[in-house]
Design a protein around this motif. Sequence first.
Motif, PDB file in Angstrom:
ATOM      1  N   ASN A 140      94.185 -53.701   6.636  1.00 26.85           N
ATOM      2  CA  ASN A 140      93.338 -52.527   6.831  1.00 26.85           C
ATOM      3  C   ASN A 140      94.073 -51.482   7.662  1.00 26.85           C
ATOM      4  O   ASN A 140      94.443 -51.734   8.810  1.00 26.85           O
ATOM      5  N   PHE A 151      92.355 -46.594   4.711  1.00 29.97           N
ATOM      6  CA  PHE A 151      92.434 -47.315   3.435  1.00 29.97           C
ATOM      7  C   PHE A 151      93.103 -48.659   3.684  1.00 29.97           C
ATOM      8  O   PHE A 151      93.652 -48.909   4.761  1.00 29.97           O
ATOM      9  N   SER A 152      93.042 -49.512   2.685  1.00 26.51           N
ATOM     10  CA  SER A 152      93.678 -50.830   2.755  1.00 26.51           C
ATOM     11  C   SER A 152      94.760 -50.926   1.687  1.00 26.51           C
ATOM     12  O   SER A 152      94.661 -50.305   0.628  1.00 26.51           O
ATOM     13  N   HIS A 206      92.671 -48.571   8.408  1.00 25.74           N
ATOM     14  CA  HIS A 206      91.561 -47.720   8.854  1.00 25.74           C
ATOM     15  C   HIS A 206      91.080 -46.783   7.744  1.00 25.74           C
ATOM     16  O   HIS A 206      89.957 -46.899   7.280  1.00 25.74           O
ATOM     17  N   THR A 255      94.829 -58.206   1.891  1.00 28.28           N
ATOM     18  CA  THR A 255      95.109 -56.808   2.215  1.00 28.28           C
ATOM     19  C   THR A 255      95.209 -56.616   3.727  1.00 28.28           C
ATOM     20  O   THR A 255      94.783 -57.468   4.502  1.00 28.28           O
TER      21      THR A 255
END
Length: 240
Positions: free
Chosen positions: A141, A145-146, A143, A139
């Motif tokens: 990031n 959400f991922s 911040h 994934t």
Amino acid sequence: MTTRVSPIDQGYKNARFRWPLWSAAVAVLLIVHFALFGYVQNLVDMRPCIGYSPDPLMRLIPFDERWTIVTRPLYLWIGTIVGLFLITQAVKGRQFPLLRLTIASSITSSIRMATLYLIPLCRPTVAAGAPPPLRAFTTVNLHLFSIPFRPFALNDLVFSGHVAIYLLILYATPHWPRPVRLAIGFFLLLMIYGLIATRDHYTVDILLAVPCSFFADRMAVALMREIAQTRSGRLVNRSA
């Protein structure tokens, strides 16, 4: 400087396409490539691969990871520069090449997702039947959400997306000066050597990219031709 125009572009090179088509084409492009890089390329590395392809070229081309600079950074940078040129041309009024490439890329990547999922081939540097390279989704990031994102998988072999996208670029730019197209073609050949040298792809992956990308380009052109003809017919009917 004179440039060549292919028969495909003749009559459509100055066509203007409305924003609903552009919006749909860009939305499909984003959805397809989110599915490809977010899910399919994670999934192919979360399952065990089952075998190898006998490749005579790998007996002639030695393994050399230094070619990664061609198959990744240069591949991305040159593709980005080409994309910016096509966007600039579209803003100035020549929309056909960029829209052609956008639609063809979505078709190509859709076919590629199917072949990747259906053919669990191993890269030569990955052990067949061994535990898969990944245990969980890769994934990024953002911040808040991922999201799943894996741009370079290990077992994303059949067929080569690297080769397919550069073939689509060549198909979409017959109006560009010959030296520019020759330079792109030379880089494509260099990249093909690099893909085999780094063992990122088998020769069969590269060969299959040719008919798949050609089919996608023909489908994109046929769709755009139909849209242009339909729109022209409506304009004639309105003026009658």
